[in-house]
Write a protein that holds these residues in place. Structure first.
Motif, short mmCIF file in Angstrom:
data_model
loop_
_atom_site.label_atom_id
_atom_site.label_comp_id
_atom_site.label_asym_id
_atom_site.label_seq_id
_atom_site.Cartn_x
_atom_site.Cartn_y
_atom_site.Cartn_z
N MET A 293 -22.83 -1.18 -34.06
CA MET A 293 -23.65 -0.01 -34.32
C MET A 293 -22.97 1.22 -33.70
O MET A 293 -22.43 1.14 -32.61
CB MET A 293 -25.05 -0.16 -33.70
CG MET A 293 -25.88 -1.28 -34.30
SD MET A 293 -27.53 -1.39 -33.55
CE MET A 293 -28.44 -0.35 -34.66
N SER B 195 -26.60 5.99 -34.19
CA SER B 195 -27.72 5.14 -34.59
C SER B 195 -28.35 4.44 -33.39
O SER B 195 -29.55 4.19 -33.37
CB SER B 195 -27.28 4.12 -35.64
OG SER B 195 -26.27 3.28 -35.14
N LEU B 196 -27.55 4.15 -32.36
CA LEU B 196 -28.12 3.58 -31.14
C LEU B 196 -29.01 4.59 -30.43
O LEU B 196 -30.07 4.23 -29.92
CB LEU B 196 -27.00 3.13 -30.19
CG LEU B 196 -26.37 1.78 -30.49
CD1 LEU B 196 -25.18 1.55 -29.59
CD2 LEU B 196 -27.38 0.66 -30.34
N THR C 221 -30.62 7.00 -31.86
CA THR C 221 -31.82 7.08 -32.70
C THR C 221 -32.74 5.90 -32.40
O THR C 221 -33.95 6.08 -32.27
CB THR C 221 -31.44 7.09 -34.19
OG1 THR C 221 -30.56 8.19 -34.42
CG2 THR C 221 -32.66 7.22 -35.07
N LEU C 222 -32.16 4.70 -32.27
CA LEU C 222 -32.94 3.52 -31.95
C LEU C 222 -33.66 3.71 -30.62
O LEU C 222 -34.86 3.44 -30.51
CB LEU C 222 -32.01 2.30 -31.88
CG LEU C 222 -32.65 0.96 -31.54
CD1 LEU C 222 -31.98 -0.14 -32.34
CD2 LEU C 222 -32.58 0.65 -30.08
N GLU D 69 -36.53 6.29 -31.00
CA GLU D 69 -37.69 5.72 -31.71
C GLU D 69 -38.40 4.69 -30.84
O GLU D 69 -39.62 4.60 -30.84
CB GLU D 69 -37.24 5.10 -33.03
CG GLU D 69 -36.82 6.12 -34.06
CD GLU D 69 -36.26 5.49 -35.33
OE1 GLU D 69 -36.19 4.25 -35.42
OE2 GLU D 69 -35.89 6.26 -36.23
N ALA D 70 -37.63 3.89 -30.09
CA ALA D 70 -38.23 2.88 -29.22
C ALA D 70 -39.05 3.52 -28.11
O ALA D 70 -40.00 2.93 -27.61
CB ALA D 70 -37.15 1.97 -28.63
N HIS E 237 -37.61 -2.59 -32.62
CA HIS E 237 -36.19 -2.30 -32.48
C HIS E 237 -35.48 -3.38 -31.66
O HIS E 237 -34.30 -3.66 -31.89
CB HIS E 237 -35.97 -0.92 -31.88
CG HIS E 237 -36.27 0.18 -32.86
ND1 HIS E 237 -35.65 0.30 -34.08
CD2 HIS E 237 -37.14 1.22 -32.80
CE1 HIS E 237 -36.11 1.34 -34.72
NE2 HIS E 237 -37.04 1.92 -33.97
N THR F 94 -34.62 -6.11 -34.03
CA THR F 94 -33.46 -5.70 -34.83
C THR F 94 -32.18 -5.85 -34.03
O THR F 94 -31.18 -6.36 -34.53
CB THR F 94 -33.63 -4.22 -35.28
OG1 THR F 94 -34.84 -4.11 -36.02
CG2 THR F 94 -32.46 -3.77 -36.12
N LEU F 95 -32.21 -5.43 -32.79
CA LEU F 95 -31.03 -5.50 -31.94
C LEU F 95 -30.64 -6.94 -31.63
O LEU F 95 -29.46 -7.30 -31.66
CB LEU F 95 -31.29 -4.73 -30.64
CG LEU F 95 -30.09 -4.36 -29.79
CD1 LEU F 95 -29.13 -3.45 -30.57
CD2 LEU F 95 -30.53 -3.65 -28.53
N ILE G 24 -33.54 -2.54 -23.67
CA ILE G 24 -34.00 -1.23 -24.15
C ILE G 24 -34.89 -0.57 -23.10
O ILE G 24 -34.75 0.62 -22.82
CB ILE G 24 -34.74 -1.36 -25.51
CG1 ILE G 24 -33.75 -1.75 -26.60
CG2 ILE G 24 -35.43 -0.04 -25.87
CD1 ILE G 24 -34.41 -2.09 -27.93
#
Length: 175
Positions: A1, A5-6, A8-9, A12-13, A23, A26-27, A62
């Protein structure tokens, strides 16, 4: 990734627990390369992570990258603790209430200011919650409490074994 995008992740998280969990799944599904990239990004942002962090579940990673690990330990849902205790106000020995849980003395109706969320034992005050009012709501007694130390007020349902004469007297004082 890629780092964008990380980031962004992570953004959002940070919005909600639900987004964090989604997320993280997904990760975890993306494999160890994605976790390594997140570790690198977090370290570039100044987050201290141990070497074994690469083996952590993505949810924990995260949270740590967002510096939210302490929030993960906060209890938001009530825990029903039913324990025997000695009343701090009148000295009576009080047995567990069974169902429903007993959180106050059935004799003097006093309680202790120990919870922020029921069962969390997170309140630091530890003062005596004294009954200052009672009322019937939908056929059940509800006791209004005020802490003698800090003034915090809360409502608790009366237990079926509570002294109904005391409930009525407290209700009459309020009226």
């Amino acid at each position: 990734m890629d780092p964008l995008s990380l980031q962004t992740l992570l953004d959002e998280a940070a919005a909600s627990r639900k987004a964090l969990k989604q997320h993280a799944k997904t990760l975890d599904a993306a494999g160890p390369g994605a976790k390594s990239a997140l570790l690198e990004l977090a370290r570039k942002q100044g987050v201290e992570l141990p070497d074994e962090a690469a083996e952590w579940p993505a949810k924990r990673l995260i949270r740590r990258a967002l510096d939210r690990q302490s929030q993960a330990r906060e209890r938001l849902n009530p825990q029903h603790l039913d324990e025997a205790f000695t009343c701090a106000s009148c000295g009576a020995e009080v047995s567990p209430g069974g169902r429903p849980v007993r959180d106050h003395c059935p004799h003097c109706l006093c309680s202790l200011h120990v919870d922020i969320v029921p069962g969390d034992r997170a309140a630091t005050c530890r003062g005596i919650l004294a009954p200052v009012g009672a009322e019937l709501r939908a056929g059940r007694w509800v006791i209004r409490y005020r802490c003698r130390l800090c003034g915090h007020e809360q409502n608790n349902r009366a237990h079926p074994e509570d002294d109904h004469a005391t409930l009525a007297r407290i209700s009459a004082l309020e009226a």
